[in-house]
Motif scaffolding. Structure first.
Motif, mmCIF file in Angstrom:
data_model
loop_
_atom_site.group_PDB
_atom_site.id
_atom_site.type_symbol
_atom_site.label_atom_id
_atom_site.label_comp_id
_atom_site.label_asym_id
_atom_site.label_seq_id
_atom_site.Cartn_x
_atom_site.Cartn_y
_atom_site.Cartn_z
ATOM 1 N N ILE A 25 -4.794 2.082 -1.476
ATOM 2 C CA ILE A 25 -5.329 1.399 -2.656
ATOM 3 C C ILE A 25 -6.846 1.306 -2.570
ATOM 4 O O ILE A 25 -7.556 1.540 -3.553
ATOM 5 C CB ILE A 25 -4.697 0.001 -2.809
ATOM 6 N N SER A 26 -7.341 0.972 -1.381
ATOM 7 C CA SER A 26 -8.789 0.860 -1.204
ATOM 8 C C SER A 26 -9.473 2.184 -1.530
ATOM 9 O O SER A 26 -10.492 2.233 -2.227
ATOM 10 C CB SER A 26 -9.086 0.448 0.242
ATOM 11 N N GLY A 27 -8.908 3.265 -1.037
ATOM 12 C CA GLY A 27 -9.477 4.579 -1.301
ATOM 13 C C GLY A 27 -9.402 4.943 -2.776
ATOM 14 O O GLY A 27 -10.356 5.480 -3.346
ATOM 15 N N ALA A 28 -8.259 4.626 -3.394
ATOM 16 C CA ALA A 28 -8.102 4.941 -4.814
ATOM 17 C C ALA A 28 -9.121 4.191 -5.652
ATOM 18 O O ALA A 28 -9.733 4.738 -6.576
ATOM 19 C CB ALA A 28 -6.681 4.604 -5.273
ATOM 20 N N MET A 29 -9.322 2.907 -5.324
ATOM 21 C CA MET A 29 -10.307 2.118 -6.058
ATOM 22 C C MET A 29 -11.714 2.701 -5.878
ATOM 23 O O MET A 29 -12.491 2.818 -6.828
ATOM 24 C CB MET A 29 -10.288 0.660 -5.573
ATOM 25 N N TRP A 89 -10.001 3.258 9.156
ATOM 26 C CA TRP A 89 -11.178 3.392 8.297
ATOM 27 C C TRP A 89 -11.648 4.830 8.256
ATOM 28 O O TRP A 89 -11.912 5.396 7.196
ATOM 29 C CB TRP A 89 -12.292 2.492 8.860
ATOM 30 N N LEU A 140 -12.123 6.055 -7.724
ATOM 31 C CA LEU A 140 -12.227 5.823 -9.164
ATOM 32 C C LEU A 140 -13.656 5.423 -9.518
ATOM 33 O O LEU A 140 -14.245 5.941 -10.478
ATOM 34 C CB LEU A 140 -11.239 4.728 -9.560
ATOM 35 N N ALA A 156 2.225 1.811 -3.418
ATOM 36 C CA ALA A 156 1.207 2.392 -4.302
ATOM 37 C C ALA A 156 1.067 3.889 -4.037
ATOM 38 O O ALA A 156 0.959 4.700 -4.959
ATOM 39 C CB ALA A 156 -0.140 1.689 -4.096
ATOM 40 N N GLN A 193 -3.306 -0.284 -9.380
ATOM 41 C CA GLN A 193 -2.973 0.863 -8.521
ATOM 42 C C GLN A 193 -1.526 0.817 -8.054
ATOM 43 O O GLN A 193 -0.896 1.850 -7.875
ATOM 44 C CB GLN A 193 -3.882 0.868 -7.274
ATOM 45 N N ASP A 216 0.833 -1.193 0.000
ATOM 46 C CA ASP A 216 0.000 0.000 0.000
ATOM 47 C C ASP A 216 0.873 1.251 0.000
ATOM 48 O O ASP A 216 0.594 2.215 -0.711
ATOM 49 C CB ASP A 216 -0.918 -0.001 1.229
ATOM 50 N N PHE A 261 -13.603 -2.120 -1.147
ATOM 51 C CA PHE A 261 -13.862 -2.346 0.282
ATOM 52 C C PHE A 261 -13.085 -3.576 0.739
ATOM 53 O O PHE A 261 -12.103 -3.473 1.474
ATOM 54 C CB PHE A 261 -15.358 -2.481 0.540
ATOM 55 N N GLN A 321 -15.377 -3.501 -12.119
ATOM 56 C CA GLN A 321 -14.224 -3.394 -11.227
ATOM 57 C C GLN A 321 -14.660 -3.234 -9.773
ATOM 58 O O GLN A 321 -15.664 -2.586 -9.470
ATOM 59 C CB GLN A 321 -13.342 -2.201 -11.635
ATOM 60 N N CYS A 322 -13.883 -3.787 -8.889
ATOM 61 C CA CYS A 322 -14.176 -3.797 -7.448
ATOM 62 C C CYS A 322 -14.219 -2.378 -6.866
ATOM 63 O O CYS A 322 -13.479 -1.498 -7.303
ATOM 64 C CB CYS A 322 -13.084 -4.607 -6.765
ATOM 65 N N CYS A 353 -11.778 -9.768 -5.108
ATOM 66 C CA CYS A 353 -12.871 -9.464 -6.027
ATOM 67 C C CYS A 353 -13.138 -10.578 -7.024
ATOM 68 O O CYS A 353 -14.225 -10.655 -7.578
ATOM 69 C CB CYS A 353 -12.602 -8.151 -6.757
ATOM 70 N N PRO A 357 -7.499 -4.820 -9.905
ATOM 71 C CA PRO A 357 -7.555 -3.403 -9.514
ATOM 72 C C PRO A 357 -6.413 -3.029 -8.569
ATOM 73 O O PRO A 357 -5.983 -1.874 -8.553
ATOM 74 C CB PRO A 357 -8.911 -3.282 -8.807
ATOM 75 N N GLN A 414 -10.478 8.058 6.084
ATOM 76 C CA GLN A 414 -10.892 8.355 4.720
ATOM 77 C C GLN A 414 -12.408 8.352 4.532
ATOM 78 O O GLN A 414 -12.901 8.876 3.550
ATOM 79 C CB GLN A 414 -10.348 7.306 3.749
ATOM 80 N N ARG A 415 -13.100 7.651 5.450
ATOM 81 C CA ARG A 415 -14.524 7.468 5.188
ATOM 82 C C ARG A 415 -15.326 7.881 6.423
ATOM 83 O O ARG A 415 -15.003 7.526 7.557
ATOM 84 C CB ARG A 415 -14.845 5.998 4.905
ATOM 85 N N SER A 451 -8.657 -7.491 -2.566
ATOM 86 C CA SER A 451 -9.992 -7.339 -2.005
ATOM 87 C C SER A 451 -10.830 -8.586 -2.297
ATOM 88 O O SER A 451 -12.022 -8.604 -2.035
ATOM 89 C CB SER A 451 -10.679 -6.097 -2.595
#
Lengths: 464, 208, 287
Positions: free
Chosen positions: C226-230, A440, C233, A10, A322, A7, C215, C211-212, A362, A318, A443-444, A360
């Motif tokens: 990366i989670s935030g960037a995804m 968490w 996007l 990235a 990134q 991370d 989360f 695309q995911c 996915c 994904p 950012q959220r 993740s």
């Protein structure tokens, strides 16, 4: 809460580099989708069949490996076995010395990266020249490939032009055509000057003892036309039972890798050159390399050995898009690498135990894999292993689950926590000492806690 | 001291020992890889030409066209398999300089090379070269232009058919258009190590 | 109009050849559960797994689920002892902790009723993940039995109950996000079929929809950048389509995307599919 290195990597990528990786991956993936669905009404049928065939192969390597060795020898090839990288490097060196060769021209083979061949040869007074354009540029820059099929996905033409200028290949010129022409001119004599040509193998047919080498550039073909000695470095899992199975795999490989129907050069080699052929090797050597593959074979993640190295999983991922390939700190990046690299590492699993967490889950990789490898399942198994072995790298960013498990098996406690949590609505998130929550909430925005509301409603509503 | 071979095979056996059953080898039918697109033509040369053109190959039917192509760009120095020279002797006149005796030291200097193709694959637009029929691997690969001469009757419809017909030859290569790379920013460039121009010339002969 | 077919036995996707025995689980083949036993006289009887997220944050989504099912004539039981499907620990690799929770859940939902879950990821956990972590456990059959009667909500409505269209009215431009755990299942198709059938709804497409969202459970905590960037996007793509509301069958994705949007100062409206279905019932269709 500490941060995972992938991370961090990235986060540290330049916008330009990230965009370059993202766009090229996306474009390649879209081309793959188009050529597969244009051509086949149900590409998933092909993927599943190819997966079943490769699964069969890896579960029968104990019989197939001796068989293919016999066929290769009958075809006039010499067969060597290398348990690890060092043994493989020494085998290459031994062959070069026996031929009195000091120069080697090399096509793209990820196995050679695994074993650190170039550095080893240099240390032993040998010259090794990369011939694949992307790998050639990597070599000039003392860099590492960031993708298994498109090694310089992370580089721009400007960076390449500067490198060429620096290495005396001409004045600055960032036109891709000019760059390619320069590499072409530079490389030509090298093929015939070199004593040995080294390739990998995309497939080896057990039935006919043929190795299959696939390129677009023609560089491996050039090594096989220019030099007098051929060495093929082959992972022990690259086998295919019958020639006809190549018909299925070749229909899938280029489509999955680059969105082409077939790569330009598909070469089937079963021995040194024919006596009537003036060009080509007099000697052919096949080095079967283990280097941790038997670890993977013994594990509950052996399906990863089906991989035919197309790179489709990287292109669609994904997280890879990134982070880019270098984030994975290993020869194989992306979803493939997240499973294979920790397994190949054997005792040093813990060093790479964070790779399976960089997902993740996915499932896009599983969907595009031409041999239907259930990558998310394998990632989960490796996570379980990382936890069971207490690998520190795996633990970063993973909240401990003891308290949660306790609450989740004690309904009274659970319900109490649900109702009690409402107090948290009055406390600023920053003050709640739960690292996962803090991370968490950076950012959220957390939604308001409404624990117990649904249960209350369910209980109190008028029953019919 | 047990050999590396024995060590590796022992590790393989040990790794597989715990499997209660082993995955069987499934059978599959050619239908599996059949194209869902209707083929536009049953004439294999026509289909081949279409697919070959789609990958920027140049399908030609007349040796004179070959001469024109080479002339237009001033590519005059080349090699031709002596067995094929009768096809070109009338059209590759001066200023063309064609060697029919293969000179390895000239291989990197030839601007074009003319050799036989053992066959072709229509659905992919691929030429098939072999050690047995291609008089020089380098002459087919190093020059900027490669002209492969192919007989209509040797064109296979599909990949499975081509594989089935693979001759006993230590080296078989399928060539699907001119060499290329997209390593630099994903931009496709032709003519990397192999030819930048790939020609397929239909050999004259009775129609199949 | 509303169509209640007989409960159809779902067809399993053709089983893939099983290589090797118990050690080899197949790739996810998600589909509807096999025929569930008929409930009490005059109707179907199911049990609701509300999910821990709805239990904690999204009570209205759970409420809407109950109301929607009851509207379809289904009797909804809610075993109070339920807690969580076990996924957080499973994904993190703590299979020991996860198994404890799954065992508890299997006990809570024992009894043979279909278990309906308004979440693709929780459904996937019970239908697939649990089987993975119980591979070597003696009580694997218990977990398999539960898996065999667990349904994701939209899949249940369309394929379990045979509902082809939804009545009422809901005036909105909707962007639909499919949870990644619904890949290879029938849930996405079912959800879209329901939404598109509602009078007043316009479903809009947006870029890179497959695309995911980023989360991925604890992934969002371990790999925040990366989670935030995804997520951002995906939000960019969604915003381009200018929907009134972002709808999904999973509150997890919505919590992540909604939370990102709000922190950014550009909040988006999020709703669970069940909430849209319930709200549609409250409005008569226009004539």
């Amino acid at each position: 809460m500490g941060a995972q290195s992938i991370d961090d990597f990235a986060a540290g990528l330049s916008v330009q580099r990230q965009a370059s990786v993202y766009q090229s991956s996306k474009d390649t993936h879209e081309r793959r989708t188009q050529v597969l669905f244009d051509r086949f009404s149900d590409p998933d049928r092909l993927r599943r069949m190819a997966g079943d065939i490769k699964q069969h192969v890896i579960e029968h390597l104990d019989t197939y490996l001796p068989q293919v060795e016999e066929r290769l020898k009958a075809n006039g090839a010499q067969v060597h076995w290398a348990e690890d990288g060092e043994a493989a490097c020494n085998a290459v060196l031994g062959i070069m010395r026996a031929r009195g060769a000091t120069k080697l021209v090399k096509s793209k083979t990820m196995v050679s990266e695994e074993i650190g061949l170039e550095a080893f040869l240099r240390k032993n007074g040998m010259e090794s020249l990369e011939t694949d354009l992307g790998e050639f540029i990597i070599q000039l820059d003392h860099d590492q490939p960031s993708h298994i099929v498109r090694p310089i996905a992370h580089k721009t033409r400007r960076e390449i032009a500067l490198s060429f200028e620096r290495e005396g290949l001409g004045d600055y010129n960032d036109d891709p055509g000019a760059i390619t022409q320069r590499a072409r001119s530079f490389m030509r004599d090298k093929y015939v000057e070199a004593g040995v040509g080294l390739t990998g193998a995309n497939f080896v047919s057990v039935e006919s003892g043929r190795i299959v080498v696939v390129t677009n550039e023609g560089n491996s073909r050039f090594s096989l036309a220019g030099t007098r000695c051929h060495i093929a470095l082959v992972g022990i899992e690259k086998l295919v039972p019958r020639d006809r199975d190549l018909g299925l795999l070749l229909n899938l490989l280029a489509r999955s890798a680059t969105g082409q129907q077939l790569s330009v050069y598909t070469e089937f080699i079963s021995g040194p050159r024919a006596p009537t052929q003036p060009d080509g090797p007099d000697e052919m050597h096949v080095i079967f390399v283990d280097n941790g593959r038997t670890n993977a074979l013994a594990s509950d993640c052996r399906e990863i050995l089906r991989c035919i190295r197309c790179g489709a999983c990287l292109n669609v991922c994904p997280v890879y898009r990134q982070a880019s390939g270098h984030a994975y700190r290993s020869v194989y990046p992306g979803p493939l690498g997240a499973v294979l690299s920790p397994l190949l590492a054997g005792d040093r699993f813990a060093d790479l135990a964070d790779l399976p967490k960089a997902s993740s889950l996915c499932g896009a990789c599983h969907e595009v894999c031409p041999v239907n490898i259930p990558i998310p399942d394998l990632l989960l198994r490796l996570r379980a292993r990382g936890k069971a072995e207490g690998a520190p790298r795996a633990a970063i960013g993973s909240p401990p689950m003891g308290v949660w498990a306790l609450l989740a098996t004690q309904p009274t406690a659970w319900k109490a926590a649900l109702f009690g949590g409402r107090l948290l609505n009055h406390v600023h998130t920053k003050l709640i000492p739960v690292p996962a929550l803090q991370s968490w909430a950076r950012q959220r925005t957390l939604p308001p806690w409404r624990g117990g509301e649904f249960r209350k409603w369910m209980k109190e509503r008028p029953r019919k | 001291m047990i050999s590396a071979r024995e060590q590796i095979l022992a590790r393989v056996r040990a790794a597989l020992a715990s499997l209660p059953q082993r995955a069987p080898l499934p059978d599959w039918d050619r239908d599996l890889v059949q194209s869902r697109q209707a083929t536009p033509s049953t004439d294999l040369w026509e289909l081949f030409s279409q697919r070959f053109s789609a990958v920027n190959g140049r399908p030609l039917t007349d040796a004179a066209d070959v001469a024109r192509l080479l002339s237009a760009a001033g590519w005059h120095f080349g090699y031709c398999d002596p067995a094929l020279w009768p096809l070109f002797s009338d059209v590759l006149l001066e200023p063309f300089r064609v060697e029919t005796e293969y000179e390895r030291s000239h291989a990197l200097k030839y601007e074009f090379g003319i050799t036989w193709a053992t066959g072709a694959i229509a659905e992919t637009g691929s030429l098939i070269l072999t050690d047995g029929m291609t008089s020089s691997r380098l002459a087919a690969l190093a020059p900027w232009v490669h002209v492969a001469v192919v007989e209509r009757s040797s064109i296979h419809a599909t990949i499975p058919e081509a594989l089935e017909a693979h001759p006993r030859d230590p080296n078989i290569i399928w060539v699907t258009g001119p060499s290329k790379t997209a390593d630099v920013e994903g931009i496709m460039i032709e003519g990397v190590h192999g030819p930048g121009v790939q020609v397929a010339l239909l050999a004259p002969g009775p129609r199949a | 109009m509303l169509h209640l077919g007989a409960m159809t036995p779902s067809e399993r996707r053709p089983a893939e050849t099983a290589p090797g025995g118990a050690g080899h689980l197949q790739p996810i083949v998600m589909d509807g559960a096999p025929n569930a036993p008929t409930g009490s006289a005059g109707g179907r009887s199911v049990q609701l797994m509300a999910t821990c997220l709805c239990d904690a944050f999204f009570d209205d989504a759970a409420r809407a689920t109950v109301e929607v099912l009851e509207h379809l004539g289904v009797e909804v039981g809610f075993p109070e002892a339920q807690t969580c499907c076990g996924q957080p620990a499973f994904n993190g690799g703590d299979w020991v902790a996860s198994r404890r929770v799954v065992r508890h859940t299997a006990g809570v939902f024992a009894g043979g009723h279909p278990v309906i879950v308004p979440s693709g990821s929780c459904a996937a956990m019970l239908r697939h993940g649990a089987l993975l972590e119980f591979e070597k456990e003696e009580d694997l059959p218990v977990v398999q039995a539960l898996a065999g009667r667990t349904w994701e909500l939209a899949d249940y409505i369309v394929n379990g109950l045979g509902v082809a269209s939804w009545p009422g009215r809901y005036d909105a431009v909707i962007a639909f996000h499919r949870n990644c755990h619904n890949r290879g299942t029938r849930s996405e198709e079912a959800s879209l079929a329901l939404l598109r059938s509602i009078c007043g709804v316009r479903v809009v497409a947006f870029g890179e929809a497959e695309q995911c969202c980023g989360f991925g459970g604890t992934f969002s905590v371990g790999f925040p950048h990366i989670s935030g960037a995804m997520g951002n996007l995906k939000l960019d793509h969604i915003r381009e389509a200018k929907p009134d509301v972002l709808v999904s069958g999973d509150m997890s994705c919505l919590m992540h995307l909604g939370g990102l949007a709000e922190t950014e100062g550009r909040p988006i409206r999020i709703l669970h599919l069940a909430q849209v279905l319930r709200d549609a019932l409250r409005n008569p269709p226009a004539h």
